[in-house]
Write a protein that holds these residues in place. Structure first.
Motif, PDB file in Angstrom:
ATOM      1  N   GLU A  28       0.780  -1.087   0.139  1.00  0.00           N
ATOM      2  CA  GLU A  28      -0.024   0.082   0.058  1.00  0.00           C
ATOM      3  C   GLU A  28       0.841   1.190  -0.093  1.00  0.00           C
ATOM      4  N   LYS A  29       1.809   1.397   0.949  1.00  0.00           N
ATOM      5  CA  LYS A  29       2.725   2.627   1.035  1.00  0.00           C
ATOM      6  C   LYS A  29       3.808   2.496   0.075  1.00  0.00           C
ATOM      7  N   LYS A  30       4.008   1.235  -0.527  1.00  0.00           N
ATOM      8  CA  LYS A  30       5.194   1.272  -1.624  1.00  0.00           C
ATOM      9  C   LYS A  30       6.506   1.943  -0.831  1.00  0.00           C
ATOM     10  N   ARG A  31       6.687   1.038   0.425  1.00  0.00           N
ATOM     11  CA  ARG A  31       7.913   1.132   1.352  1.00  0.00           C
ATOM     12  C   ARG A  31       8.476  -0.113   1.670  1.00  0.00           C
ATOM     13  N   ILE A  32       9.659  -0.115   2.122  1.00  0.00           N
ATOM     14  CA  ILE A  32      10.385  -1.435   2.580  1.00  0.00           C
ATOM     15  C   ILE A  32      10.084  -1.614   4.119  1.00  0.00           C
ATOM     16  N   VAL A  33       9.529  -3.030   4.509  1.00  0.00           N
ATOM     17  CA  VAL A  33       9.637  -3.104   5.960  1.00  0.00           C
ATOM     18  C   VAL A  33      10.647  -4.476   5.969  1.00  0.00           C
ATOM     19  N   LEU A  34      11.428  -4.268   7.192  1.00  0.00           N
ATOM     20  CA  LEU A  34      12.133  -5.589   7.556  1.00  0.00           C
ATOM     21  C   LEU A  34      12.004  -5.751   8.759  1.00  0.00           C
ATOM     22  N   PRO A  35      10.758  -6.704   9.156  1.00  0.00           N
ATOM     23  CA  PRO A  35      10.487  -6.885  10.586  1.00  0.00           C
ATOM     24  C   PRO A  35      11.658  -7.997  11.159  1.00  0.00           C
ATOM     25  N   GLU A  36      12.301  -8.395  10.471  1.00  0.00           N
ATOM     26  CA  GLU A  36      13.340  -9.186  11.015  1.00  0.00           C
ATOM     27  C   GLU A  36      14.372  -8.762  11.561  1.00  0.00           C
ATOM     28  N   LEU A  37      14.503  -7.526  11.221  1.00  0.00           N
ATOM     29  CA  LEU A  37      15.844  -6.708  12.156  1.00  0.00           C
ATOM     30  C   LEU A  37      15.298  -6.489  13.454  1.00  0.00           C
ATOM     31  N   LYS A  38      16.413  -6.814  14.350  1.00  0.00           N
ATOM     32  CA  LYS A  38      16.082  -6.644  15.873  1.00  0.00           C
ATOM     33  C   LYS A  38      16.604  -5.211  16.389  1.00  0.00           C
ATOM     34  N   MET A  39      17.297  -4.758  15.789  1.00  0.00           N
ATOM     35  CA  MET A  39      17.850  -3.251  16.127  1.00  0.00           C
ATOM     36  C   MET A  39      16.914  -2.338  15.758  1.00  0.00           C
ATOM     37  N   SER A  40      16.634  -1.264  16.677  1.00  0.00           N
ATOM     38  CA  SER A  40      15.552  -0.288  16.416  1.00  0.00           C
ATOM     39  C   SER A  40      16.005   0.659  15.016  1.00  0.00           C
ATOM     40  N   ASP A  41      15.012   1.334  14.669  1.00  0.00           N
ATOM     41  CA  ASP A  41      15.528   2.270  13.276  1.00  0.00           C
ATOM     42  C   ASP A  41      16.565   3.360  13.963  1.00  0.00           C
ATOM     43  N   THR A  42      16.425   3.800  15.217  1.00  0.00           N
ATOM     44  CA  THR A  42      17.337   4.854  15.639  1.00  0.00           C
ATOM     45  C   THR A  42      18.624   4.400  15.531  1.00  0.00           C
ATOM     46  N   GLU A  43      18.684   2.974  15.999  1.00  0.00           N
ATOM     47  CA  GLU A  43      20.280   2.292  16.143  1.00  0.00           C
ATOM     48  C   GLU A  43      20.640   2.238  14.699  1.00  0.00           C
ATOM     49  N   LEU A  44      19.852   1.874  13.940  1.00  0.00           N
ATOM     50  CA  LEU A  44      20.216   1.424  12.389  1.00  0.00           C
ATOM     51  C   LEU A  44      20.473   2.783  11.875  1.00  0.00           C
ATOM     52  N   ALA A  45      19.730   3.894  12.067  1.00  0.00           N
ATOM     53  CA  ALA A  45      19.953   5.385  11.492  1.00  0.00           C
ATOM     54  C   ALA A  45      21.305   5.914  11.682  1.00  0.00           C
ATOM     55  N   ALA A  46      21.858   5.215  12.967  1.00  0.00           N
ATOM     56  CA  ALA A  46      23.066   5.764  13.613  1.00  0.00           C
ATOM     57  C   ALA A  46      24.314   5.388  12.814  1.00  0.00           C
ATOM     58  N   TYR A  47      24.272   4.434  12.044  1.00  0.00           N
ATOM     59  CA  TYR A  47      25.513   3.834  11.238  1.00  0.00           C
ATOM     60  C   TYR A  47      25.913   4.813  10.488  1.00  0.00           C
ATOM     61  N   ASP A  48      27.227   5.220  10.349  1.00  0.00           N
ATOM     62  CA  ASP A  48      27.546   5.984   9.245  1.00  0.00           C
ATOM     63  C   ASP A  48      28.896   5.822   8.388  1.00  0.00           C
ATOM     64  N   ARG A  49      29.178   4.254   8.547  1.00  0.00           N
ATOM     65  CA  ARG A  49      30.075   3.648   8.102  1.00  0.00           C
ATOM     66  C   ARG A  49      29.655   2.227   7.800  1.00  0.00           C
ATOM     67  N   ILE A  50      29.953   1.636   6.749  1.00  0.00           N
ATOM     68  CA  ILE A  50      29.608   0.167   6.405  1.00  0.00           C
ATOM     69  C   ILE A  50      30.679  -0.412   5.840  1.00  0.00           C
ATOM     70  N   TYR A  51      31.075  -1.600   6.394  1.00  0.00           N
ATOM     71  CA  TYR A  51      32.071  -2.537   5.421  1.00  0.00           C
ATOM     72  C   TYR A  51      31.153  -3.453   5.047  1.00  0.00           C
ATOM     73  N   ILE A  52      31.241  -4.074   3.838  1.00  0.00           N
ATOM     74  CA  ILE A  52      30.658  -5.264   3.208  1.00  0.00           C
ATOM     75  C   ILE A  52      31.898  -6.340   2.854  1.00  0.00           C
ATOM     76  N   VAL A  53      31.751  -7.656   3.485  1.00  0.00           N
ATOM     77  CA  VAL A  53      32.597  -8.346   3.352  1.00  0.00           C
ATOM     78  C   VAL A  53      32.007  -9.733   2.888  1.00  0.00           C
ATOM     79  N   ALA A  54      32.701 -10.476   1.719  1.00  0.00           N
ATOM     80  CA  ALA A  54      32.137 -11.402   1.301  1.00  0.00           C
ATOM     81  C   ALA A  54      33.379 -11.936   0.279  1.00  0.00           C
TER      82      ALA A  54
END
Ligand code: F6R
Length: 368
Positions: free
Chosen positions: A31-57
């Motif tokens: 309906e809202k055409k947005r993403i929901v990730l209910p499986e994430l345990k961390m809060s949105d505030t916590e997620l929003a605080a990340y300012d650097r990401i490593y992708i390792v694979a």
């Protein structure tokens, strides 16, 4: 069990519209055409605080990470570094308090990726895993998990896992953009609508008319010494994957280059009839790409170009063009990779090789 296909790889290539659909599944709020990730345990505030990401694979999963880097940076302005796990685990990475690590692993058992995850956790860095196997070591040990719902991947060469990883990275990037407020809701909705159309577009790339063109091109390169893949930005990320796939199952030597780097060395290898696959799907660097292609053509290269539907320019510069259905440029990689997978598959078949079990390789690399 191959469902009528002559190899698992071909079956898995054709399962991609479904794998991508299943991976998006319940994560899109229709309906809202947005993403929901209910499986994430961390809060949105916590997620929003990340300012650097490593992708390792490793390998193909690392290539999915390269696409992820570009979309995360574009949509969220968070700097992302992509690292090969076997390198990363022996580095002394610079973590800040707000660093998030994303590990990507189809199997969830790759030794180097798991070791990198453990190193990060030892330094109290949060690890988010993108994996295809529920109950795998990576899924169990990471702080957060986003599963790809590609279903079991049996062929050694990864196909549907890659496209499902890429789609998961799009979902994550859009979600992060929403919580950080870096993309307005209407832009997110626009990307979501384009994402929902992707499975149908993948299916169109798999139609016999498209597949037969890759079969013919594969037949034409089956005896060559070397193939080059060139592209810029996201097209370069896909070039790396196309090149790996070809090497892995056809044993034809190939290399992928950022097109602008050619004149710094590689152009010396281009002579009459050397096959060059040139990806030119990104509008912002299209003109630059065409000039690189013209340089290759002038040295005699035989060029198969990839452009977006509606383009008429590329055809003038190359020998043959494959057209991608039009979508947002950021989403094109998930389409461009499809004919490249088919090319690798048909080259392997043309050379009479075991498509599903290439020499020297294992599906899951559980030793260092
Ligand atoms: C190539 C391929 C490999 C894997 C790599 C990582 O087609 O399949 O490069 O991508 O070994 O494996 P996972 O994703 O299981 O960690």
């Amino acid at each position: 069990e191959k469902g009528g296909y002559d190899s698992f790889m071909l079956k898995e290539i054709y399962e991609q519209p479904q794998a991508v659909r299943d991976t998006m599944g319940a994560r899109i709020d229709q309906e809202k055409k947005r993403i929901v990730l209910p499986e994430l345990k961390m809060s949105d505030t916590e997620l929003a605080a990340y300012d650097r990401i490593y992708i390792v694979a490793c390998g193909t999963s690392m290539h999915a990470g390269l696409v992820g880097k570009d979309v995360i940076e574009k949509w969220t302005r968070v700097p992302v570094e992509v690292a090969v796990a076997s390198e990363f685990r022996y580095r002394d990475p610079i973590y800040t308090d707000n660093t998030l690590m994303i590990v990507i692993s189809q199997s969830g058992e790759t030794a180097d990726t798991l070791a990198a995850l453990r190193e990060a956790k030892k330094s109290n860095v949060k690890v988010l895993a993108i994996t295809n196997v529920v109950g795998s070591s990576v899924a169990r040990e990471a702080d957060e998990v986003l599963f790809t719902w590609a279903g079991p991947e049996v062929a050694v060469a990864s196909t549907k896992a890659y496209t499902s990883q890429v789609v998961t990275l799009y979902l994550f990037a859009l979600y992060l953009a929403e919580v950080k407020g870096t993309l307005p809701a209407d832009e997110i909705a626009n990307v979501v609508e384009h994402l929902q159309a992707i499975p149908g577009k993948i299916a169109s790339m798999l139609e016999e008319s498209e597949a037969s063109r890759m079969r013919d091109f594969a037949a034409s390169i089956k005896e060559v010494g070397s193939v080059f893949f060139i592209g810029r930005s996201l097209d370069y990320a896909v070039s790396l994957e196309g090149s790996l796939k070809l090497k892995e199952i056809s044993y034809i030597h190939s290399e992928a280059y950022p097109a602008g780097e050619l004149k710094h060395g590689t152009l010396a290898l281009i002579e009459d009839n050397v096959p060059v696959i040139a990806l030119a799907t990104q509008p912002d660097i299209f003109e630059k790409m065409v000039s690189n292609i013209v340089e290759v053509k002038a040295r005699g290269g035989r060029i198969l170009g990839f452009a977006t539907e509606g383009d008429t320019e590329l055809a003038k510069a190359v020998d043959e063009v494959i057209y991608m259905p039009s979508t947002l440029p950021m989403l094109t990689p998930i389409l461009t990779v499809i004919p490249l997978q088919l090319l690798a598959y048909y080259a392997s078949v043309a050379r009479g090789l075991d498509v599903d079990k290439p020499r020297n390789l294992a599906k899951s690399v559980t030793v260092e």
